[in-house]
Design a protein around this motif. Structure first.
Motif, short mmCIF file in Angstrom:
data_model
loop_
_atom_site.label_atom_id
_atom_site.label_comp_id
_atom_site.label_asym_id
_atom_site.label_seq_id
_atom_site.Cartn_x
_atom_site.Cartn_y
_atom_site.Cartn_z
N PRO A 19 0.83 -1.21 0.00
CA PRO A 19 0.00 0.00 0.00
C PRO A 19 0.86 1.26 0.00
O PRO A 19 1.94 1.28 0.59
N ALA A 20 0.39 2.28 -0.68
CA ALA A 20 1.11 3.55 -0.78
C ALA A 20 0.22 4.66 -0.24
O ALA A 20 -1.00 4.58 -0.33
N LYS A 21 0.85 5.68 0.31
CA LYS A 21 0.11 6.87 0.72
C LYS A 21 0.20 7.84 -0.45
O LYS A 21 1.29 8.10 -0.96
N ILE A 22 -0.95 8.34 -0.89
CA ILE A 22 -0.98 9.26 -2.03
C ILE A 22 -1.91 10.41 -1.71
O ILE A 22 -3.04 10.19 -1.27
N ARG A 23 -1.41 11.63 -1.92
CA ARG A 23 -2.26 12.81 -1.74
C ARG A 23 -1.92 13.82 -2.81
O ARG A 23 -0.79 13.89 -3.29
N LEU A 24 -2.92 14.59 -3.20
CA LEU A 24 -2.73 15.64 -4.19
C LEU A 24 -1.85 16.74 -3.58
O LEU A 24 -2.15 17.27 -2.52
#
Length: 132
Positions: free
Chosen positions: A59-64
């Motif tokens: 799992p990866a953390k992704i945010r704009l």
């Protein structure tokens, strides 16, 4: 961010996926993925490797990070396979234009492009204590 060291044990520790050292990247992509595509990236996608095998990413953390027609995303990985980010976004239909690593564990990129600085004694100690 590029970390150069002559400490082989430390280099192995930082690169080994099992130590779960977080690596933070700013990633510019062509187009704008919807929330469903981003959620797939967050939970892990299956990508092909150079040797032809297929693996599921952690799992990866992704945010704009910066909105636009070709937005920038902050992506945090705990593994770092070759070309992983490019392959992850490609698996959900998007091309990566630029990638910039801005953090490795506790180290934050704090020098301009083309410049360098030595690590402090404290920073080296922090890196050696990761994953313990």
């Amino acid at each position: 961010m590029l970390l150069m060291t002559n400490d082989g044990a430390l280099a192995q520790k930082l690169m080994k996926a099992g130590t779960h050292v977080p690596k933070t990247y700013l990633v510019k992509i062509s187009g704008k993925p919807d929330e469903k595509a981003l959620e797939r990236l967050r939970t892990g996608v299956t990508i092909g490797l150079e040797d032809g095998t297929r693996v599921k990413t952690s799992p990866a953390k992704i945010r704009l990070a910066e909105d636009g027609a070709n937005p920038w995303y902050e992506v945090i990985l705990i593994e770092g396979r070759n070309r992983q980010i490019r392959r992850m976004f490609q698996s959900v239909g998007f091309f990566v234009e630029k990638i910039k690593r801005v953090q490795l564990g506790p180290l934050v990129l704090d020098v301009p492009p083309g410049k360098f600085r030595p690590l402090t004694v404290r920073e080296v100690a922090q890196l050696k204590n990761l994953g313990q």
